[in-house]
Design a protein around this motif. Structure first.
Motif, PDB file in Angstrom:
ATOM      1  N   ALA A  64       0.885  -1.319   0.120  1.00  0.00           N
ATOM      2  CA  ALA A  64       0.091  -0.175  -0.188  1.00  0.00           C
ATOM      3  C   ALA A  64       0.834   1.247  -0.032  1.00  0.00           C
ATOM      4  N   ASN A  65       2.143   1.210   0.430  1.00  0.00           N
ATOM      5  CA  ASN A  65       2.937   2.327   0.434  1.00  0.00           C
ATOM      6  C   ASN A  65       3.839   2.401  -0.596  1.00  0.00           C
ATOM      7  N   SER A  66       3.547   1.807  -1.580  1.00  0.00           N
ATOM      8  CA  SER A  66       4.678   1.528  -2.898  1.00  0.00           C
ATOM      9  C   SER A  66       4.735   2.827  -3.368  1.00  0.00           C
ATOM     10  N   GLY A  67       5.847   3.399  -3.596  1.00  0.00           N
ATOM     11  CA  GLY A  67       6.254   4.614  -4.252  1.00  0.00           C
ATOM     12  C   GLY A  67       6.442   5.778  -3.031  1.00  0.00           C
ATOM     13  N   THR A  68       6.189   5.521  -1.825  1.00  0.00           N
ATOM     14  CA  THR A  68       6.599   6.564  -1.055  1.00  0.00           C
ATOM     15  C   THR A  68       7.807   6.271  -0.116  1.00  0.00           C
ATOM     16  N   SER A  69       8.217   7.121   0.822  1.00  0.00           N
ATOM     17  CA  SER A  69       9.429   7.016   1.445  1.00  0.00           C
ATOM     18  C   SER A  69       9.220   7.551   2.826  1.00  0.00           C
ATOM     19  N   MET A  70      10.262   7.320   3.583  1.00  0.00           N
ATOM     20  CA  MET A  70      10.440   7.637   5.101  1.00  0.00           C
ATOM     21  C   MET A  70      11.891   7.737   5.654  1.00  0.00           C
ATOM     22  N   THR A  71      12.127   8.631   6.426  1.00  0.00           N
ATOM     23  CA  THR A  71      13.413   8.606   7.056  1.00  0.00           C
ATOM     24  C   THR A  71      13.187   8.112   8.696  1.00  0.00           C
ATOM     25  N   LEU A  72      14.329   7.628   9.341  1.00  0.00           N
ATOM     26  CA  LEU A  72      14.618   7.631  10.851  1.00  0.00           C
ATOM     27  C   LEU A  72      15.714   8.213  11.064  1.00  0.00           C
ATOM     28  N   THR A  73      15.594   9.355  11.889  1.00  0.00           N
ATOM     29  CA  THR A  73      16.719  10.235  12.121  1.00  0.00           C
ATOM     30  C   THR A  73      17.084  10.106  13.585  1.00  0.00           C
ATOM     31  N   PRO A  74      18.443   9.804  14.034  1.00  0.00           N
ATOM     32  CA  PRO A  74      18.818   9.749  15.338  1.00  0.00           C
ATOM     33  C   PRO A  74      19.201  10.991  15.736  1.00  0.00           C
ATOM     34  N   THR A  75      18.780  11.153  17.055  1.00  0.00           N
ATOM     35  CA  THR A  75      19.346  12.419  17.956  1.00  0.00           C
ATOM     36  C   THR A  75      20.510  12.009  18.856  1.00  0.00           C
ATOM     37  N   LEU A  76      21.671  12.635  18.509  1.00  0.00           N
ATOM     38  CA  LEU A  76      22.746  12.223  19.508  1.00  0.00           C
ATOM     39  C   LEU A  76      23.008  13.147  20.766  1.00  0.00           C
ATOM     40  N   ASN A  77      23.173  12.349  21.921  1.00  0.00           N
ATOM     41  CA  ASN A  77      23.240  13.086  23.106  1.00  0.00           C
ATOM     42  C   ASN A  77      24.890  13.352  23.165  1.00  0.00           C
ATOM     43  N   THR A  78      25.210  14.536  22.747  1.00  0.00           N
ATOM     44  CA  THR A  78      26.682  14.701  22.645  1.00  0.00           C
ATOM     45  C   THR A  78      27.635  14.690  24.114  1.00  0.00           C
ATOM     46  N   ALA A  79      26.858  14.674  25.224  1.00  0.00           N
ATOM     47  CA  ALA A  79      27.376  14.590  26.320  1.00  0.00           C
ATOM     48  C   ALA A  79      28.015  13.029  26.780  1.00  0.00           C
ATOM     49  N   ASN A  80      27.305  12.156  26.147  1.00  0.00           N
ATOM     50  CA  ASN A  80      27.861  10.795  26.368  1.00  0.00           C
ATOM     51  C   ASN A  80      27.932  10.027  25.168  1.00  0.00           C
ATOM     52  N   GLY A  81      27.393  10.496  24.087  1.00  0.00           N
ATOM     53  CA  GLY A  81      28.141   9.754  22.703  1.00  0.00           C
ATOM     54  C   GLY A  81      26.747   8.751  22.243  1.00  0.00           C
ATOM     55  N   GLN A  82      25.657   8.710  23.182  1.00  0.00           N
ATOM     56  CA  GLN A  82      24.483   7.795  22.923  1.00  0.00           C
ATOM     57  C   GLN A  82      23.518   8.593  22.028  1.00  0.00           C
ATOM     58  N   ILE A  83      22.723   7.621  21.197  1.00  0.00           N
ATOM     59  CA  ILE A  83      21.710   8.103  20.505  1.00  0.00           C
ATOM     60  C   ILE A  83      20.360   7.896  21.700  1.00  0.00           C
ATOM     61  N   SER A  84      19.820   9.198  21.588  1.00  0.00           N
ATOM     62  CA  SER A  84      18.708   9.426  22.652  1.00  0.00           C
ATOM     63  C   SER A  84      17.393   9.055  22.149  1.00  0.00           C
ATOM     64  N   GLN A  85      17.132   9.268  20.833  1.00  0.00           N
ATOM     65  CA  GLN A  85      15.915   8.989  20.260  1.00  0.00           C
ATOM     66  C   GLN A  85      16.167   8.796  18.631  1.00  0.00           C
ATOM     67  N   TRP A  86      15.079   8.038  18.199  1.00  0.00           N
ATOM     68  CA  TRP A  86      14.959   8.131  16.758  1.00  0.00           C
ATOM     69  C   TRP A  86      13.791   8.684  16.217  1.00  0.00           C
ATOM     70  N   THR A  87      13.558   9.664  15.260  1.00  0.00           N
ATOM     71  CA  THR A  87      12.225  10.171  14.705  1.00  0.00           C
ATOM     72  C   THR A  87      12.246   9.881  13.468  1.00  0.00           C
ATOM     73  N   CYS A  88      10.980   9.409  13.293  1.00  0.00           N
ATOM     74  CA  CYS A  88      10.430   8.931  11.990  1.00  0.00           C
ATOM     75  C   CYS A  88       9.798   9.980  11.268  1.00  0.00           C
ATOM     76  N   ALA A  89       9.798  10.141   9.996  1.00  0.00           N
ATOM     77  CA  ALA A  89       9.009  11.174   9.300  1.00  0.00           C
ATOM     78  C   ALA A  89       8.884  10.808   7.811  1.00  0.00           C
ATOM     79  N   GLY A  90       7.880  11.092   7.204  1.00  0.00           N
ATOM     80  CA  GLY A  90       7.589  11.052   5.613  1.00  0.00           C
ATOM     81  C   GLY A  90       8.506  11.780   5.155  1.00  0.00           C
ATOM     82  N   ALA A  91       9.268  11.400   4.130  1.00  0.00           N
ATOM     83  CA  ALA A  91      10.206  12.588   3.570  1.00  0.00           C
ATOM     84  C   ALA A  91      10.452  11.708   2.072  1.00  0.00           C
TER      85      ALA A  91
END
Length: 109
Positions: A64-91
């Motif tokens: 059903a989603n053929s021809g569409t796309s999305m992204t998963l974007t990480p948020t880096l916590n620079t204080a500890n070098g860990q990814i604090s969250q991933w954000t999904c979005a149509g893109a």
């Protein structure tokens, strides 16, 4: 893919840059992993991509989603070098149109 990007961020203290760092073995490995992924709704080599700052792009070519796309974007916590969250979005990724927000996976809404 997400966990491998997290390991990279933890050891390198930054998110992978698919353009600038593409020749580095760790980033080259991540790019190869993205290209090798194959799924029910996306094809290998073009379905999943890694962009700058660890952004994962997904281009759907079936269902059903053929021809569409999305992204998963990480948020880096620079204080500890860990990814604090991933954000999904149509893109727009790889020629697809942005996936509508109500079509995003339930974990992203």
């Amino acid at each position: 893919m997400q966990s491998d990007i997290g390991v990279y961020a933890s050891t390198e203290g930054k998110l992978p840059d698919a353009v600038t760092d593409a020749a580095q073995p760790k980033v080259a490995s991540l790019l190869a992993q993205a290209a090798a992924l194959d799924g029910k709704y996306f094809a290998p080599t073009t379905g999943v991509t890694l962009a700058d700052d660890g952004v994962i792009g997904v281009l759907f070519d079936a269902g059903a989603n053929s021809g569409t796309s999305m992204t998963l974007t990480p948020t880096l916590n620079t204080a500890n070098g860990q990814i604090s969250q991933w954000t999904c979005a149509g893109a727009v990724v790889g020629g697809g149109t942005a996936l509508a927000s109500d079509r995003l996976p339930a974990s992203c809404q």
